[in-house]
Design an enzyme around this catalytic site. Structure first.
Site, PDB file in Angstrom:
ATOM      1  N   CYS A   2      42.187  57.648  60.226  1.00  0.00           N
ATOM      2  CA  CYS A   2      41.646  56.629  58.998  1.00  0.00           C
ATOM      3  C   CYS A   2      40.460  57.276  58.448  1.00  0.00           C
ATOM      4  O   CYS A   2      39.886  58.387  58.954  1.00  0.00           O
ATOM      5  CB  CYS A   2      41.052  55.556  60.082  1.00  0.00           C
ATOM      6  SG  CYS A   2      42.518  54.649  61.071  1.00  0.00           S
ATOM      7  N   ARG A  28      43.263  59.360  53.400  1.00  0.00           N
ATOM      8  CA  ARG A  28      43.236  59.571  54.811  1.00  0.00           C
ATOM      9  C   ARG A  28      44.326  58.322  55.551  1.00  0.00           C
ATOM     10  O   ARG A  28      44.616  58.707  56.605  1.00  0.00           O
ATOM     11  CB  ARG A  28      41.952  59.623  55.586  1.00  0.00           C
ATOM     12  CG  ARG A  28      41.139  60.713  55.006  1.00  0.00           C
ATOM     13  CD  ARG A  28      39.585  60.519  55.474  1.00  0.00           C
ATOM     14  NE  ARG A  28      39.948  60.836  57.033  1.00  0.00           N
ATOM     15  CZ  ARG A  28      39.584  61.598  57.716  1.00  0.00           C
ATOM     16  NH1 ARG A  28      39.399  62.799  57.056  1.00  0.00           N
ATOM     17  NH2 ARG A  28      39.694  61.817  59.053  1.00  0.00           N
ATOM     18  N   TRP A  75      44.775  54.344  58.667  1.00  0.00           N
ATOM     19  CA  TRP A  75      46.295  54.733  59.215  1.00  0.00           C
ATOM     20  C   TRP A  75      46.584  54.280  60.466  1.00  0.00           C
ATOM     21  O   TRP A  75      45.921  54.811  61.577  1.00  0.00           O
ATOM     22  CB  TRP A  75      46.181  56.235  59.096  1.00  0.00           C
ATOM     23  CG  TRP A  75      47.209  56.930  59.584  1.00  0.00           C
ATOM     24  CD1 TRP A  75      47.378  57.765  60.651  1.00  0.00           C
ATOM     25  CD2 TRP A  75      48.582  57.036  58.918  1.00  0.00           C
ATOM     26  NE1 TRP A  75      48.747  58.362  60.916  1.00  0.00           N
ATOM     27  CE2 TRP A  75      49.513  57.785  59.690  1.00  0.00           C
ATOM     28  CE3 TRP A  75      49.214  56.576  57.713  1.00  0.00           C
ATOM     29  CZ2 TRP A  75      50.740  58.077  59.474  1.00  0.00           C
ATOM     30  CZ3 TRP A  75      50.418  56.762  57.412  1.00  0.00           C
ATOM     31  CH2 TRP A  75      51.190  57.758  58.546  1.00  0.00           C
ATOM     32  N   ASN A  99      37.933  55.551  64.125  1.00  0.00           N
ATOM     33  CA  ASN A  99      39.032  56.518  63.548  1.00  0.00           C
ATOM     34  C   ASN A  99      39.368  57.629  64.889  1.00  0.00           C
ATOM     35  O   ASN A  99      38.458  57.953  65.517  1.00  0.00           O
ATOM     36  CB  ASN A  99      38.539  57.661  62.517  1.00  0.00           C
ATOM     37  CG  ASN A  99      39.544  58.643  62.314  1.00  0.00           C
ATOM     38  OD1 ASN A  99      40.786  58.498  62.571  1.00  0.00           O
ATOM     39  ND2 ASN A  99      39.167  59.789  62.030  1.00  0.00           N
ATOM     40  N   GLY A 100      40.467  57.392  65.277  1.00  0.00           N
ATOM     41  CA  GLY A 100      41.024  58.016  66.494  1.00  0.00           C
ATOM     42  C   GLY A 100      41.671  57.393  67.423  1.00  0.00           C
ATOM     43  O   GLY A 100      42.574  56.249  67.057  1.00  0.00           O
ATOM     44  N   GLU A 481      59.006  75.816  52.284  1.00  0.00           N
ATOM     45  CA  GLU A 481      58.019  75.134  51.507  1.00  0.00           C
ATOM     46  C   GLU A 481      58.146  74.145  50.312  1.00  0.00           C
ATOM     47  O   GLU A 481      57.791  73.187  50.162  1.00  0.00           O
ATOM     48  CB  GLU A 481      56.616  76.123  51.217  1.00  0.00           C
ATOM     49  CG  GLU A 481      55.553  75.557  50.543  1.00  0.00           C
ATOM     50  CD  GLU A 481      54.773  74.384  51.002  1.00  0.00           C
ATOM     51  OE1 GLU A 481      54.134  73.701  50.451  1.00  0.00           O
ATOM     52  OE2 GLU A 481      54.934  74.046  52.416  1.00  0.00           O
ATOM     53  N   LYS A 485      58.066  70.305  49.707  1.00  0.00           N
ATOM     54  CA  LYS A 485      57.446  69.576  48.637  1.00  0.00           C
ATOM     55  C   LYS A 485      58.310  68.591  48.043  1.00  0.00           C
ATOM     56  O   LYS A 485      58.053  67.421  47.843  1.00  0.00           O
ATOM     57  CB  LYS A 485      57.126  70.493  47.514  1.00  0.00           C
ATOM     58  CG  LYS A 485      55.754  71.448  47.916  1.00  0.00           C
ATOM     59  CD  LYS A 485      54.520  70.837  48.012  1.00  0.00           C
ATOM     60  CE  LYS A 485      53.596  70.677  48.987  1.00  0.00           C
ATOM     61  NZ  LYS A 485      53.847  71.247  50.229  1.00  0.00           N
ATOM     62  N   GLU A 488      58.710  65.460  50.523  1.00  0.00           N
ATOM     63  CA  GLU A 488      57.454  64.713  50.675  1.00  0.00           C
ATOM     64  C   GLU A 488      57.020  63.843  49.406  1.00  0.00           C
ATOM     65  O   GLU A 488      56.214  62.855  49.583  1.00  0.00           O
ATOM     66  CB  GLU A 488      56.254  65.383  51.384  1.00  0.00           C
ATOM     67  CG  GLU A 488      55.572  66.440  50.695  1.00  0.00           C
ATOM     68  CD  GLU A 488      54.646  67.190  51.492  1.00  0.00           C
ATOM     69  OE1 GLU A 488      54.194  68.315  51.168  1.00  0.00           O
ATOM     70  OE2 GLU A 488      53.915  66.520  52.082  1.00  0.00           O
ATOM     71  N   HIS A 504      76.906  80.632  57.842  1.00  0.00           N
ATOM     72  CA  HIS A 504      77.406  80.154  59.562  1.00  0.00           C
ATOM     73  C   HIS A 504      77.188  78.713  59.659  1.00  0.00           C
ATOM     74  O   HIS A 504      77.140  78.209  60.654  1.00  0.00           O
ATOM     75  CB  HIS A 504      75.970  81.052  60.175  1.00  0.00           C
ATOM     76  CG  HIS A 504      76.070  82.587  60.122  1.00  0.00           C
ATOM     77  ND1 HIS A 504      77.155  83.215  60.454  1.00  0.00           N
ATOM     78  CD2 HIS A 504      75.010  83.243  59.349  1.00  0.00           C
ATOM     79  CE1 HIS A 504      76.681  84.328  60.071  1.00  0.00           C
ATOM     80  NE2 HIS A 504      75.644  84.437  59.505  1.00  0.00           N
ATOM     81  N   LYS A 603      46.765  62.980  54.601  1.00  0.00           N
ATOM     82  CA  LYS A 603      46.272  64.189  54.240  1.00  0.00           C
ATOM     83  C   LYS A 603      46.036  64.913  55.709  1.00  0.00           C
ATOM     84  O   LYS A 603      46.466  66.280  55.630  1.00  0.00           O
ATOM     85  CB  LYS A 603      45.222  64.148  53.298  1.00  0.00           C
ATOM     86  CG  LYS A 603      44.621  65.504  52.884  1.00  0.00           C
ATOM     87  CD  LYS A 603      45.714  66.169  52.074  1.00  0.00           C
ATOM     88  CE  LYS A 603      45.453  67.731  51.609  1.00  0.00           C
ATOM     89  NZ  LYS A 603      46.439  68.389  51.157  1.00  0.00           N
TER      90      LYS A 603
HETATM   91  C1  AGP Z   1      51.865  69.409  53.345  1.00  0.00           C
HETATM   92  O1  AGP Z   1      51.863  69.188  51.930  1.00  0.00           O
HETATM   93  C2  AGP Z   1      51.592  68.214  54.224  1.00  0.00           C
HETATM   94  N1  AGP Z   1      50.180  67.679  53.818  1.00  0.00           N
HETATM   95  C3  AGP Z   1      51.447  68.632  55.657  1.00  0.00           C
HETATM   96  O2  AGP Z   1      52.518  69.139  55.948  1.00  0.00           O
HETATM   97  C4  AGP Z   1      50.360  69.400  55.902  1.00  0.00           C
HETATM   98  O3  AGP Z   1      50.641  70.707  55.619  1.00  0.00           O
HETATM   99  C5  AGP Z   1      49.970  69.421  57.584  1.00  0.00           C
HETATM  100  O4  AGP Z   1      50.002  68.229  57.914  1.00  0.00           O
HETATM  101  C6  AGP Z   1      49.211  70.632  58.225  1.00  0.00           C
HETATM  102  O5  AGP Z   1      47.634  69.998  57.603  1.00  0.00           O
HETATM  103  P1  AGP Z   1      46.519  71.123  57.653  1.00  0.00           P
HETATM  104  O6  AGP Z   1      46.829  72.497  56.833  1.00  0.00           O
HETATM  105  O7  AGP Z   1      45.492  70.320  57.101  1.00  0.00           O
HETATM  106  O8  AGP Z   1      46.523  71.355  59.176  1.00  0.00           O
END
Ligand code: AGP
Length: 608
Positions: A2, A28, A75, A99-100, A481, A485, A488, A504, A603
């Site tokens: 959060c 967040r 969150w 938060n936590g 990667e 992208k 997500e 395979h 994030k």
């Molecule tokens: C990537 O676009 C995502 N936001 C997510 O996979 C992110 O890379 C992952 O949560 C790791 O985050 P960090 O680099 O802040 O540890």
């Protein structure tokens, strides 16, 4: 994960600072939002489901005059996103935001229920409010907080206020991030500096087990037993502007375009090209230990994991060090063989990812040398690792990581030269890699200038539900990667695959409705990748090829071709990923999605 904010001051309305702070922390988590305004004579709490904008509608001018308050954007972890689970949570005159995760909340909840406390939410956080209220029946506000903290276990950042003491606010950190901002006539507490930077650049980063008591005039930091601690103040580098979109429609688009500068800042002052040496000040203290390292283990998650995979290829091929890459969430539960000749590198943009942090703590327990490649200055992973390198990519607001990724790759290339030159890498090779690295920002700029082309291709393929991303050697991780992208951002089910693996099994999926993005730069495995393109086309699969300028064969056979500038093989990932970021972005835009705040994501993942 959060976002929490606290404000106590002499002049400004707490409401304005809190709401603005919540908006900056909304990346967040945005399941619900709430604020508690603590006035001299009246305390009012407002909560709403969803984004902060919904909360604003609920608060009238007359309510917004208090000079102290706490706020939260959620969150959901314990208790689904709904009004009753929205923060702040209260018990009598105690109000708090959290938060936590409180691990022993159920046992405490049962105990407090026995004592007659009525719970109105399903959250773990509400337990803390009742616990403090219970302690407050026999102790004053401060002592009640200390007593309550001695009973709870888990991860928490809390900001707490008491209706009878509107001139005091108490905040505490244990594992979840918390920053104290020191302004002219006020104090601001927040989960990270982006909610503080517009008010002051003077900050103190709280560490685990630290509590701060603030009044409008002063602050006191103690440990959880009340013993005063002296803390170093830091000056924030970020300007307010950096946190804003600067004219881009989305933070993600802005951050993709910031990559030339992000890579420049990542290598700034760290390359001694003539000597073919990399200078990484953050590793100075462990230089000799690094020289003796026999093995490297990289731990990370998501996009940072893909960066780690590229690092593995670089470190093994050019520094000659055996390297493994682990999902941090797996590393901590399998029995990793770590000894004092193993360097464990955590790669993390936020520096707060719980799995990566725990993996580092595990490696530390086992005597490994722990290093961090981290973007968020002052974050937990940065402070808990033995040494490390900051990305200096600036704030990354878009949930999808872009500029942090390319700057992570730049840092890994520097680290490869740094460790390689400690070993068998020649000055010439060091010089060659650094010279090429210096040219990367401009080459990324050329790619960004071509975005209209990627937009057209994205619009053409956004209608498909499934896609393959294929690559080999340095570009296998980039296939992963690129797939991440478009997953997500555009919610297209894409798989990143080693192109040699297709035959395979996965090739069975290929038909004219299952397009593939194939990364085929003119490198040491180009011919192999070319045959992968032909295998896909032979099954009527559509192909978007990413290849090096001047490579004509691909143009003859692929449906769409994107060219990347020439560079040395180990640095091609810093270029080939850029068009894939744009493809994901524009596919998401084409489908009308909120590309900065994709569904189900946040994030910084600060819980397991
Ligand atoms: C990537 O676009 C995502 N936001 C997510 O996979 C992110 O890379 C992952 O949560 C790791 O985050 P960090 O680099 O802040 O540890």
């Amino acid at each position: 994960m959060c976002g929490i904010v606290g404000y106590i001051g002499k002049n400004a309305r707490a409401y304005d600072v809190l709401i603005d702070g919540l908006k900056r922390l909304e990346y967040r988590g945005y399941d619900s939002a709430g604020v508690c305004l603590v006035g001299e004579h009246v305390t009012k709490t407002f909560r709403s489901v969803g984004k902060v904008a919904a909360l604003e509608e609920k608060i009238g001018e007359s309510d917004a005059c208090a000079k102290a308050g706490i706020a939260h954007t959620r969150w959901a972890t314990h208790g689904k996103p709904c009004m009753k689970n929205a923060h702040p949570h209260s018990s009598g005159k105690i109000h708090l935001v959290h938060n936590g995760i409180i691990e022993n909340y159920q046992q405490l909840k049962d105990e407090l229920t026995q004592k007659g406390y009525r719970f109105t939410s399903d959250t773990d956080s509400e337990v803390v409010a009742h616990l403090i209220a219970e302690e407050n029946t026999t102790a004053d506000f401060e002592e009640a907080v200390y007593n309550a903290l001695s009973r709870i276990r888990g991860a928490y950042a809390l900001v707490i206020c008491h209706e009878d003491e509107p001139e005091k606010m108490i905040a505490v950190r244990n594992s979840s991030p918390l920053v104290l901002g020191i302004a002219e006539d006020a104090y601001i507490l927040a989960s990270d500096a982006s909610a503080i930077v517009q008010h002051t650049n003077r900050v103190i980063y709280l560490d685990d087990g630290e509590l701060v008591i603030v009044t409008p005039e002063k602050h006191k930091i103690t440990n959880l037993r009340g013993k005063t601690k002296r803390k170093k103040e830091h000056a924030l580098e970020w300007t307010e502007d950096e946190a804003q979109k600067e004219g881009h429609e989305h933070f993600m688009h802005k951050e993709i375009h910031e990559q030339p500068r992000a890579v420049e800042d990542a290598v700034r002052g760290r390359m001694m090209i003539d000597e073919g040496l990399a200078r990484l000040g953050g590793l100075r203290e462990v230089e000799d230990r690094l020289r003796a390292m026999k093995r490297i283990v990289i731990v990370s998650c998501g996009t940072s994991y893909c960066a780690g995979l590229v690092g593995e290829y670089m470190l093994e091929e050019y520094a000659g060090i055996p390297t493994e890459v682990e999902y941090a969430s797996e590393f901590r539960y399998r029995k990793p063989l770590i000894d004092d000749c193993t360097a464990v590198i955590a790669i993390s943009q936020s520096g707060e990812t719980a799995d990566t942090l725990a993996a580092i703590r595990e490696a530390k327990n086992k005597g490994g040398l722990t290093l961090g490649i981290v973007n968020a200055v002052g974050s937990t992973i940065a402070r808990e690792t033995d040494a490390g390198v900051y990305n200096h990519a600036g704030p990354e607001i878009g949930v999808a990581s872009t500029k942090a990724f390319t700057s992570q790759l730049a840092i890994l290339a520097l680290l490869t030269v740094y460790l390689g030159r400690q070993r068998n890498m020649s000055m010439t090779m060091g010089r060659r890699i650094l010279t090429e690295l210096k040219r990367i920002p401009q080459k990324i700029q050329h790619l960004c200038d071509d975005e209209k082309k990627y937009q057209r291709i994205a619009q053409k393929y956004a209608k498909y539900n499934s896609m393959f991303y294929l690559g080999r050697k340095y570009n296998f991780p980039i296939a992963m990667e690129g797939a991440l992208k478009i997953k997500e951002i555009a919610y297209i089910h894409a798989e990143g695959y080693a192109s040699g693996e297709m035959k395979h099994g996965p090739i069975a999926l290929i038909d004219k409705n299952f397009p593939s993005v194939i990364i085929a730069p003119k490198d040491s495995v180009y011919d192999k990748t070319l045959s992968a393109i032909e295998e896909v086309i032979a099954r009527s699969g559509r192909v978007i090829a990413i290849t090096t300028k001047g490579t004509k064969e691909v143009e003859r056979i692929a449906d769409d071709v994107i060219y990347i500038p020439k560079t040395v093989e180990m640095l091609t990932p810093l270029l080939s990923v850029v068009p894939l970021q744009f493809l994901g972005y524009y596919a998401g835009v084409e489908k009308g999605y909120d590309v900065d705040k994709p569904r189900n994501l946040a994030k910084s993942v600060t819980v397991e």
